[in-house]
Design a protein around this motif. Structure first.
Motif, short mmCIF file in Angstrom:
data_model
loop_
_atom_site.label_atom_id
_atom_site.label_comp_id
_atom_site.label_asym_id
_atom_site.label_seq_id
_atom_site.Cartn_x
_atom_site.Cartn_y
_atom_site.Cartn_z
N GLY A 97 0.63 -1.22 -0.05
CA GLY A 97 0.08 -0.05 0.02
C GLY A 97 0.89 1.20 0.12
N ALA A 98 0.18 2.51 -0.51
CA ALA A 98 0.78 3.56 -0.47
C ALA A 98 1.30 4.09 1.02
N ILE A 102 4.96 5.53 2.27
CA ILE A 102 4.96 6.94 3.06
C ILE A 102 5.57 6.80 4.53
N TRP A 123 -4.59 14.11 5.15
CA TRP A 123 -4.85 12.78 5.40
C TRP A 123 -4.43 12.46 6.90
N TYR A 126 -0.53 11.24 7.93
CA TYR A 126 0.72 12.02 7.86
C TYR A 126 1.42 12.31 9.21
N ASN A 173 -7.12 14.26 -0.20
CA ASN A 173 -8.07 13.48 0.89
C ASN A 173 -7.95 14.50 2.31
N ASP A 202 2.00 12.65 -2.99
CA ASP A 202 0.82 11.55 -2.99
C ASP A 202 -0.15 11.77 -3.79
N ILE A 204 -2.33 9.28 -5.02
CA ILE A 204 -3.29 8.09 -5.15
C ILE A 204 -4.60 8.32 -5.70
N TYR A 205 -4.93 9.52 -5.58
CA TYR A 205 -6.40 9.63 -6.34
C TYR A 205 -6.37 10.33 -7.75
N SER A 236 -4.78 1.02 -4.82
CA SER A 236 -5.89 0.80 -4.13
C SER A 236 -7.10 1.64 -4.75
N LYS A 237 -7.26 2.83 -4.89
CA LYS A 237 -8.43 3.59 -5.38
C LYS A 237 -8.62 3.39 -6.79
N ARG A 245 -3.43 -4.65 -1.36
CA ARG A 245 -2.22 -3.73 -0.68
C ARG A 245 -1.00 -3.90 -1.38
N ILE A 246 -1.21 -3.09 -2.61
CA ILE A 246 -0.05 -2.50 -3.19
C ILE A 246 -0.06 -1.17 -3.54
N1 PMP Z 1 -2.98 8.76 0.53
C1 PMP Z 1 -3.95 8.92 1.00
C2 PMP Z 1 -4.33 10.50 0.66
C3 PMP Z 1 -5.19 7.99 1.06
O1 PMP Z 1 -6.41 8.43 1.20
C4 PMP Z 1 -5.02 6.80 1.27
C5 PMP Z 1 -6.09 5.83 1.53
N2 PMP Z 1 -5.98 4.92 2.42
C6 PMP Z 1 -3.40 6.37 1.21
C7 PMP Z 1 -2.43 7.25 0.83
C8 PMP Z 1 -3.05 5.01 1.33
O2 PMP Z 1 -3.69 3.99 0.48
P1 PMP Z 1 -3.24 2.51 0.35
O3 PMP Z 1 -2.33 2.20 1.40
O4 PMP Z 1 -4.34 1.53 0.26
O5 PMP Z 1 -2.38 2.47 -0.88
#
Ligand code: PMP
Ligand code: GLU
Length: 406
Positions: A97-98, A102, A123, A126, A173, A202, A204-205, A236-237, A245-246
């Motif tokens: 996962g991201a 981080i 988020w 952090y 987010n 970040d 991810i979105y 994930s998104k 979980r990647i």
């Molecule tokens: N960054 C942000 C802004 C998120 O909303 C999320 C969601 N959980 C993540 C990182 C991490 O996502 P994931 O670990 O599922 O890749």
């Protein structure tokens, strides 16, 4: 017995909210859930097949800790194709996962007393991840009037000789803010003057952007910052892939190596099956991603209409992600039908769950009191029912004098 560092960490509020919803449902309570940020539909069938095929073909063992060569190559292709960024595979590291990336990037780079600039609303994870390294999250407020975006002068004012990172999340987010090219240019200009400050982006979105707004990766406009930028992303998104979980990081080799060092001593590697499915997701047809984006856009539009009808709620229209960050300040000072006095966003959150059966997350958890985060990564039926329940609960509120609120 326990680590003193844990004193500065609380459970992730989004995970805590999910646990609370699960517990209430287990007690038989009907709850409409606007808390957790994850797509409400399944991973696309061809990607699931990719995972199954991997298991059947014997991909059931440890992989290289930085990720399989196949996945790192697929990520490099993705960064080239979608972001016009060239990365070698040794500049890429795969994690669970991201969030994992981080966390490990902070663990690999921060010393006690170092500072990390975190624009608020942020988020939830952090600041706690920074604090876990005995470093200091420096929260910089971004006003609702500015669309919850970091102002370059506020950034400049927050930088000190101890600043190690700025973490920038676009699309954001919880606010849904998407930074434009010009806004990123202004932020990067500030960073140019402070070589001790690295940039963590970040993204991810990135695929969930609306009204024709485009996601811009900061590295596209500031290639000169590449030697001190870590791009973080994950599946994930975009691919409804949360449980697999990647996630990954792409950045300078010396940082990537150190993140990998921590992986070798902690998780060893991300799941082999998930990595194989991730290759299928990244290299395969991208229709599932664009369909998800259009679905979220239509939900966002409907959510904005429903919010506008409820007196006391207002919201900046999010250009991206799948959250609305709703201003509830006009509800403060009212009394609910059950006699609760609303003094804060936390009170409003509790009021929504107790008197409307709708679970949301308080803005205070995102560094922004007076707001609530609502995820619209849920079905249109739930959205309609949830906002109807909120509307009637709010209509039952009275001003302390006993007058109806609306
Ligand atoms: N960054 C942000 C802004 C998120 O909303 C999320 C969601 N959980 C993540 C990182 C991490 O996502 P994931 O670990 O599922 O890749
Ligand atoms: N990013 C999601 C959220 O904000 C998932 C939960 C989490 O990782 O905190 O709801």
């Amino acid at each position: 017995m326990f680590s003193e560092r844990l004193a500065s960490v609380k459970p992730s509020p989004s995970m805590a909210a999910k646990a609370k919803v699960d517990a209430l449902r287990a007690q038989g309570r009907k709850v409409i859930d606007f808390t957790i940020g994850e797509p409400d539909f399944d991973t696309a069938p061809h990607i699931i097949e990719g995972g199954i095929d991997a298991l059947k073909s014997g991909q059931t063992r440890y992989t290289a800790s930085a990720g399989t060569p196949a996945l790192r190559a697929a990520i490099a292709r993705k960064l080239e194709r979608e972001n016009q960024l060239g990365f070698r595979t040794d500049e890429i590291v795969v994690g669970c996962g991201a969030k994992h990336i981080i966390y490990n990037a902070f663990a690999a780079s921060l010393n006690e007393g170092d500072e990390v600039i975190v624009p608020a609303p942020f988020w939830v994870s952090y600041p706690d991840m920074v604090a876990l390294q005995a470093a200091k999250p420096v929260i910089v407020a971004c006003s609702e009037e500015s669309g919850f975006k970091l102002a370059p002068d506020a950034l400049a004012a927050a930088i000190t000789p101890r600043t190690r990172w700025l973490i920038l999340n676009t699309p954001n987010n919880p606010s849904g803010a998407v930074y434009t090219r010009d806004e990123l240019e202004a932020i990067c200009n500030v960073l140019r003057a402070h070589p001790q400050v690295w940039l963590m982006t970040d993204e991810i979105y990135e695929h969930f952007v609306y009204n024709g707004v485009k996601h811009v990766s900061p590295l596209q406009i500031a290639p000169d910052l590449r030697e001190r930028t870590l791009l973080v992303n994950g599946l994930s998104k975009a691919y409804a892939f949360t449980g697999w979980r990647i996630g990954y990081g792409a950045g300078p080799v010396e940082l990537v190596k150190r993140i990998n060092l921590l992986l070798t001593q902690s998780t060893t590697c991300a799941s082999a099956m998930s990595q194989a499915a991730a290759v299928v997701a990244l290299d395969g047809p991208q229709q599932c991603v664009s369909e998800a984006a259009r679905l979220f856009e239509s939900r966002r539009d409907r959510v904005m209409e429903l919010i506008a009808r409820i007196p006391g709620l207002s919201c900046v229209r999010p250009d991206g992600a799948f959250y609305v960050f709703v201003n509830v300040q006009q509800l403060l000072g009212l009394q609910t039908a059950m006699g609760k006095s609303l003094q804060s966003d936390v009170d409003v959150m509790n009021f929504f769950i107790e008197e409307a059966g709708v679970a949301v997350i308080d803005g205070t958890s995102y560094g922004c009191p007076g707001f609530l985060r609502m995820s619209f990564a849920t079905s249109m039926e739930e959205i309609e029912a949830g906002f109807a329940a909120i509307a009637s609960a709010v209509a039952g509120c009275t001003a302390v004098s006993g007058m109806k609120s609306a």
